[in-house]
Design an enzyme around this catalytic site. Structure first.
Site, PDB file in Angstrom:
ATOM      1  N   ARG A 154      87.082 -38.298 -59.520  1.00  0.00           N
ATOM      2  CA  ARG A 154      86.165 -37.396 -60.580  1.00  0.00           C
ATOM      3  C   ARG A 154      87.178 -37.074 -61.707  1.00  0.00           C
ATOM      4  NH1 ARG A 154      82.482 -33.870 -57.319  1.00  0.00           N
ATOM      5  NH2 ARG A 154      81.605 -33.446 -59.319  1.00  0.00           N
ATOM      6  N   GLN A 176      76.574 -25.398 -63.917  1.00  0.00           N
ATOM      7  CA  GLN A 176      77.019 -25.789 -62.709  1.00  0.00           C
ATOM      8  C   GLN A 176      77.920 -26.926 -62.661  1.00  0.00           C
ATOM      9  OE1 GLN A 176      73.046 -25.555 -60.099  1.00  0.00           O
ATOM     10  NE2 GLN A 176      72.427 -26.109 -62.033  1.00  0.00           N
ATOM     11  N   ASP A 224      83.003 -30.293 -65.113  1.00  0.00           N
ATOM     12  CA  ASP A 224      83.556 -30.858 -66.340  1.00  0.00           C
ATOM     13  C   ASP A 224      83.789 -29.870 -67.292  1.00  0.00           C
ATOM     14  OD1 ASP A 224      81.379 -31.117 -68.202  1.00  0.00           O
ATOM     15  OD2 ASP A 224      80.328 -32.410 -66.666  1.00  0.00           O
ATOM     16  N   HIS A 284      80.426 -22.879 -60.737  1.00  0.00           N
ATOM     17  CA  HIS A 284      80.749 -23.794 -59.705  1.00  0.00           C
ATOM     18  C   HIS A 284      82.194 -24.481 -59.610  1.00  0.00           C
ATOM     19  CE1 HIS A 284      76.276 -24.598 -58.068  1.00  0.00           C
ATOM     20  NE2 HIS A 284      76.641 -23.650 -57.810  1.00  0.00           N
ATOM     21  N   CYS A 312     102.664 -25.538 -54.755  1.00  0.00           N
ATOM     22  CA  CYS A 312     102.108 -24.558 -55.640  1.00  0.00           C
ATOM     23  C   CYS A 312     103.117 -24.238 -56.766  1.00  0.00           C
ATOM     24  CB  CYS A 312     101.574 -23.326 -55.007  1.00  0.00           C
ATOM     25  SG  CYS A 312     101.236 -21.979 -56.309  1.00  0.00           S
ATOM     26  N   GLY A 352      68.658 -30.444 -67.096  1.00  0.00           N
ATOM     27  CA  GLY A 352      69.094 -31.617 -66.336  1.00  0.00           C
ATOM     28  C   GLY A 352      69.695 -31.099 -64.695  1.00  0.00           C
ATOM     29  N   THR A 353      69.196 -30.317 -64.173  1.00  0.00           N
ATOM     30  CA  THR A 353      69.631 -29.744 -62.863  1.00  0.00           C
ATOM     31  C   THR A 353      68.106 -29.946 -61.928  1.00  0.00           C
ATOM     32  OG1 THR A 353      70.217 -28.124 -61.595  1.00  0.00           O
ATOM     33  CG2 THR A 353      68.924 -27.199 -63.368  1.00  0.00           C
ATOM     34  N   LEU A 384      65.254 -35.399 -67.225  1.00  0.00           N
ATOM     35  CA  LEU A 384      64.628 -36.641 -67.356  1.00  0.00           C
ATOM     36  C   LEU A 384      63.155 -36.795 -66.959  1.00  0.00           C
ATOM     37  CD1 LEU A 384      65.930 -39.271 -68.131  1.00  0.00           C
ATOM     38  CD2 LEU A 384      66.604 -39.594 -65.901  1.00  0.00           C
TER      39      LEU A 384
HETATM   40  C1  BJW Z   1      68.795 -35.849 -66.254  1.00  0.00           C
HETATM   41  C2  BJW Z   1      69.580 -36.949 -66.514  1.00  0.00           C
HETATM   42  C3  BJW Z   1      69.453 -37.406 -68.023  1.00  0.00           C
HETATM   43  C4  BJW Z   1      69.602 -36.972 -64.447  1.00  0.00           C
HETATM   44  N1  BJW Z   1      69.061 -36.150 -68.860  1.00  0.00           N
HETATM   45  N2  BJW Z   1      68.123 -35.070 -66.914  1.00  0.00           N
HETATM   46  C5  BJW Z   1      68.710 -22.431 -47.422  1.00  0.00           C
HETATM   47  C6  BJW Z   1      67.796 -21.800 -48.316  1.00  0.00           C
HETATM   48  C7  BJW Z   1      68.496 -21.321 -49.508  1.00  0.00           C
HETATM   49  C8  BJW Z   1      70.096 -21.313 -49.715  1.00  0.00           C
HETATM   50  C9  BJW Z   1      70.605 -22.055 -48.697  1.00  0.00           C
HETATM   51  C10 BJW Z   1      70.175 -22.776 -47.652  1.00  0.00           C
HETATM   52  N3  BJW Z   1      71.047 -23.071 -46.802  1.00  0.00           N
HETATM   53  C11 BJW Z   1      72.300 -23.001 -47.654  1.00  0.00           C
HETATM   54  C12 BJW Z   1      72.218 -22.150 -48.850  1.00  0.00           C
HETATM   55  C13 BJW Z   1      73.084 -21.786 -49.858  1.00  0.00           C
HETATM   56  C14 BJW Z   1      73.701 -23.119 -50.569  1.00  0.00           C
HETATM   57  C15 BJW Z   1      72.256 -24.017 -50.982  1.00  0.00           C
HETATM   58  O1  BJW Z   1      71.739 -23.856 -52.159  1.00  0.00           O
HETATM   59  N4  BJW Z   1      72.104 -25.042 -50.360  1.00  0.00           N
HETATM   60  C16 BJW Z   1      71.058 -25.993 -50.537  1.00  0.00           C
HETATM   61  C17 BJW Z   1      71.331 -27.375 -50.358  1.00  0.00           C
HETATM   62  C18 BJW Z   1      69.875 -25.467 -49.718  1.00  0.00           C
HETATM   63  N5  BJW Z   1      74.377 -22.564 -51.640  1.00  0.00           N
HETATM   64  C19 BJW Z   1      75.494 -22.185 -51.468  1.00  0.00           C
HETATM   65  O2  BJW Z   1      76.347 -22.332 -50.385  1.00  0.00           O
HETATM   66  C20 BJW Z   1      76.139 -21.567 -52.690  1.00  0.00           C
HETATM   67  N6  BJW Z   1      76.580 -20.341 -52.273  1.00  0.00           N
HETATM   68  C21 BJW Z   1      76.081 -19.341 -52.034  1.00  0.00           C
HETATM   69  O3  BJW Z   1      74.779 -19.331 -51.800  1.00  0.00           O
HETATM   70  O4  BJW Z   1      76.721 -18.191 -51.815  1.00  0.00           O
HETATM   71  C22 BJW Z   1      76.313 -17.089 -51.262  1.00  0.00           C
HETATM   72  C23 BJW Z   1      76.780 -17.168 -49.818  1.00  0.00           C
HETATM   73  C24 BJW Z   1      78.101 -17.309 -49.532  1.00  0.00           C
HETATM   74  C25 BJW Z   1      78.804 -17.141 -48.360  1.00  0.00           C
HETATM   75  C26 BJW Z   1      77.822 -16.632 -47.278  1.00  0.00           C
HETATM   76  C27 BJW Z   1      76.641 -16.449 -47.527  1.00  0.00           C
HETATM   77  C28 BJW Z   1      75.948 -16.406 -48.685  1.00  0.00           C
HETATM   78  C29 BJW Z   1      77.332 -22.509 -53.350  1.00  0.00           C
HETATM   79  C30 BJW Z   1      76.773 -23.625 -53.899  1.00  0.00           C
HETATM   80  C31 BJW Z   1      77.850 -24.699 -54.330  1.00  0.00           C
HETATM   81  C32 BJW Z   1      77.307 -26.056 -54.701  1.00  0.00           C
HETATM   82  N7  BJW Z   1      78.503 -26.899 -55.072  1.00  0.00           N
HETATM   83  C33 BJW Z   1      78.378 -28.269 -55.581  1.00  0.00           C
HETATM   84  C34 BJW Z   1      79.619 -29.012 -55.508  1.00  0.00           C
HETATM   85  C35 BJW Z   1      80.551 -28.287 -56.703  1.00  0.00           C
HETATM   86  C36 BJW Z   1      81.767 -29.026 -56.956  1.00  0.00           C
HETATM   87  C37 BJW Z   1      81.440 -30.313 -57.301  1.00  0.00           C
HETATM   88  O5  BJW Z   1      80.698 -30.654 -58.401  1.00  0.00           O
HETATM   89  O6  BJW Z   1      81.827 -31.350 -56.381  1.00  0.00           O
HETATM   90  O7  BJW Z   1      77.717 -28.089 -56.758  1.00  0.00           O
HETATM   91  S1  BJW Z   1      77.008 -29.119 -54.655  1.00  0.00           S
HETATM   92  C38 BJW Z   1      76.431 -29.953 -56.358  1.00  0.00           C
HETATM   93  O8  BJW Z   1      74.956 -29.360 -56.502  1.00  0.00           O
HETATM   94  C39 BJW Z   1      77.380 -29.225 -57.392  1.00  0.00           C
HETATM   95  C40 BJW Z   1      75.934 -28.990 -58.728  1.00  0.00           C
HETATM   96  O9  BJW Z   1      76.562 -27.955 -59.367  1.00  0.00           O
HETATM   97  C41 BJW Z   1      75.126 -28.501 -57.580  1.00  0.00           C
HETATM   98  C42 BJW Z   1      73.555 -28.713 -58.408  1.00  0.00           C
HETATM   99  O10 BJW Z   1      73.351 -29.920 -58.672  1.00  0.00           O
HETATM  100  P1  BJW Z   1      72.501 -30.485 -60.031  1.00  0.00           P
HETATM  101  O11 BJW Z   1      73.601 -30.142 -61.159  1.00  0.00           O
HETATM  102  O12 BJW Z   1      71.405 -29.960 -60.224  1.00  0.00           O
HETATM  103  O13 BJW Z   1      72.539 -31.876 -59.897  1.00  0.00           O
HETATM  104  P2  BJW Z   1      71.464 -32.852 -59.147  1.00  0.00           P
HETATM  105  O14 BJW Z   1      72.150 -34.269 -58.987  1.00  0.00           O
HETATM  106  O15 BJW Z   1      70.902 -32.388 -58.001  1.00  0.00           O
HETATM  107  O16 BJW Z   1      70.339 -32.883 -60.294  1.00  0.00           O
HETATM  108  C43 BJW Z   1      70.478 -33.581 -61.671  1.00  0.00           C
HETATM  109  C44 BJW Z   1      69.022 -33.555 -62.321  1.00  0.00           C
HETATM  110  O17 BJW Z   1      69.488 -34.253 -63.768  1.00  0.00           O
HETATM  111  C45 BJW Z   1      68.028 -34.419 -61.714  1.00  0.00           C
HETATM  112  O18 BJW Z   1      66.967 -33.427 -61.867  1.00  0.00           O
HETATM  113  C46 BJW Z   1      67.743 -35.459 -62.700  1.00  0.00           C
HETATM  114  O19 BJW Z   1      66.538 -35.654 -62.927  1.00  0.00           O
HETATM  115  C47 BJW Z   1      68.561 -34.981 -64.060  1.00  0.00           C
HETATM  116  N8  BJW Z   1      68.922 -35.691 -64.994  1.00  0.00           N
HETATM  117  N9  BJW Z   1      69.926 -37.727 -65.631  1.00  0.00           N
HETATM  118  C48 BJW Z   1      68.337 -35.246 -68.417  1.00  0.00           C
HETATM  119  N10 BJW Z   1      70.030 -38.213 -68.660  1.00  0.00           N
HETATM  120 ZN    ZN Z   2     100.663 -20.318 -54.707  1.00  0.00          ZN
END
Ligand code: BJW
Ligand code: ZN
Length: 251
Positions: free
Chosen positions: A55, A90, A93, A108, A135, A175-176, A202
């Site tokens: 990536r 989020q 990039d 993120h 490192c 876009g989320t 979208l």
């Molecule tokens: C377009 C388009 C175009 C397409 N034009 N639009 C149960 C309930 C509630 C919460 C939780 C739960 N179980 C676990 C949790 C917590 C968990 C969570 O939310 N999980 C869910 C899956 C339920 N969250 C966490 O763990 C977070 N931390 C946290 O809560 O800390 C508190 C805590 C810590 C310790 C102990 C206790 C509490 C951390 C979350 C980290 C997410 N990481 C990622 C990877 C990051 C690195 C990487 O990029 O590899 O982040 S996962 C991935 O999802 C990435 C993204 O930032 C994130 C969001 O995705 P996004 O951006 O919304 O993308 P998509 O693909 O989902 O959607 C794309 C959209 O674009 C779509 O809608 C399309 O329609 C649209 N689109 N083309 C306009 N041209």
């Molecule tokens: Zn170090």
């Protein structure tokens, strides 16, 4: 007027960077628990590093699109009118920065940075990562990881984000899918404080009904049109009078 914008993978989709949960998204091919958790990185660092290495290389050849450029214009335009844009992404990039945005909060993390788990140092990183790379700061081998936030880890700069959210006149999510917390909860938090909310996507996301307004289509078309409208309206220089245009579900 003060706007807080939250961008997601859809904002960068037209720059050729994949989304996560769409039909061909990353999580349709890979299990997020095997690529985006600290446990995965500890047990299978080679696979996790390989995914981020690929990536990172894609990112280095990607270019910002019209949605990124429009948000940079919005930041400058609001500042000229005495307002502000707080841009929270989020995305890991750097396309907002390359499009000209001055202030970007990466909740993120950032793909072009590495962090050392031994000494805690965060540093710019454009090369491939592997467990063999020491490192540059503490010379410890095997301690470097991508500076990104995985599931179960605390997102970055949450205090600043909530301050901006609760002090805003408008929250716009671009876009989320609204699947990942805490970002997925921002719309309800904003609505609970009487702040107007707008979704640009979208298509309507699973969270669409929580927003006051929705505008649908490719971000590269819808975001520039929305920015033009915000900057040409009276709303950009005061706090009142915003009417929802093109709303699929005005409330
Ligand atoms: C377009 C388009 C175009 C397409 N034009 N639009 C149960 C309930 C509630 C919460 C939780 C739960 N179980 C676990 C949790 C917590 C968990 C969570 O939310 N999980 C869910 C899956 C339920 N969250 C966490 O763990 C977070 N931390 C946290 O809560 O800390 C508190 C805590 C810590 C310790 C102990 C206790 C509490 C951390 C979350 C980290 C997410 N990481 C990622 C990877 C990051 C690195 C990487 O990029 O590899 O982040 S996962 C991935 O999802 C990435 C993204 O930032 C994130 C969001 O995705 P996004 O951006 O919304 O993308 P998509 O693909 O989902 O959607 C794309 C959209 O674009 C779509 O809608 C399309 O329609 C649209 N689109 N083309 C306009 N041209
Ligand atoms: Zn170090």
């Amino acid at each position: 007027m003060k706007i807080i914008a939250l961008t997601g993978a859809g904002a960068s989709a037209e720059s050729g960077l994949g989304t996560f949960r769409d039909k061909d998204g990353l999580w349709s091919r890979f299990d997020p628990m095997k690529l985006a958790t600290p446990e995965a990185s500890a047990h299978n660092p080679d696979e996790v590093n390989a995914s981020y290495n690929m990536r990172r290389q894609n990112l280095l050849s990607a270019e910002p699109n019209a949605a990124h450029r429009a948000l940079a214009r919005l930041e400058a335009g609001l500042a000229e009118r005495g307002g502000s844009l707080f841009l929270c992404t989020q995305n890991i990039d750097d396309l907002h920065e390359r499009a000209g945005s001055q202030q970007v909060v990466h909740m993120h993390g950032e793909l072009l940075k590495a962090r050392c788990t031994a000494c805690g140092e965060t540093m710019p990183w454009h090369e491939d990562l592997s467990v063999e790379v020491p490192c540059p700061s503490c010379r410890c081998p095997g301690g470097l990881r991508p500076h990104v936030v995985w599931f179960g880890e605390m997102p970055l700069e949450m205090d600043a984000i909530y301050d901006a959210l609760l002090g805003a006149d408008l929250f716009v999510a671009i876009g989320t899918s609204g699947s990942v917390y805490p970002a997925a909860g921002f719309v309800s938090e904003a609505r609970g404080h009487g702040i107007r909310t707008c979704e640009i996507n979208l298509e309507p996301s699973g969270n669409a009904r929580r927003f006051n307004e929705g505008r649908y289509g490719p971000a590269s078309e819808v975001v520039p049109a929305w920015v033009e409208q915000v900057l040409s309206s009276r709303f950009s220089s005061d706090q009142g009078g915003f009417t929802a245009h093109g709303s699929s579900h005005p409330k």
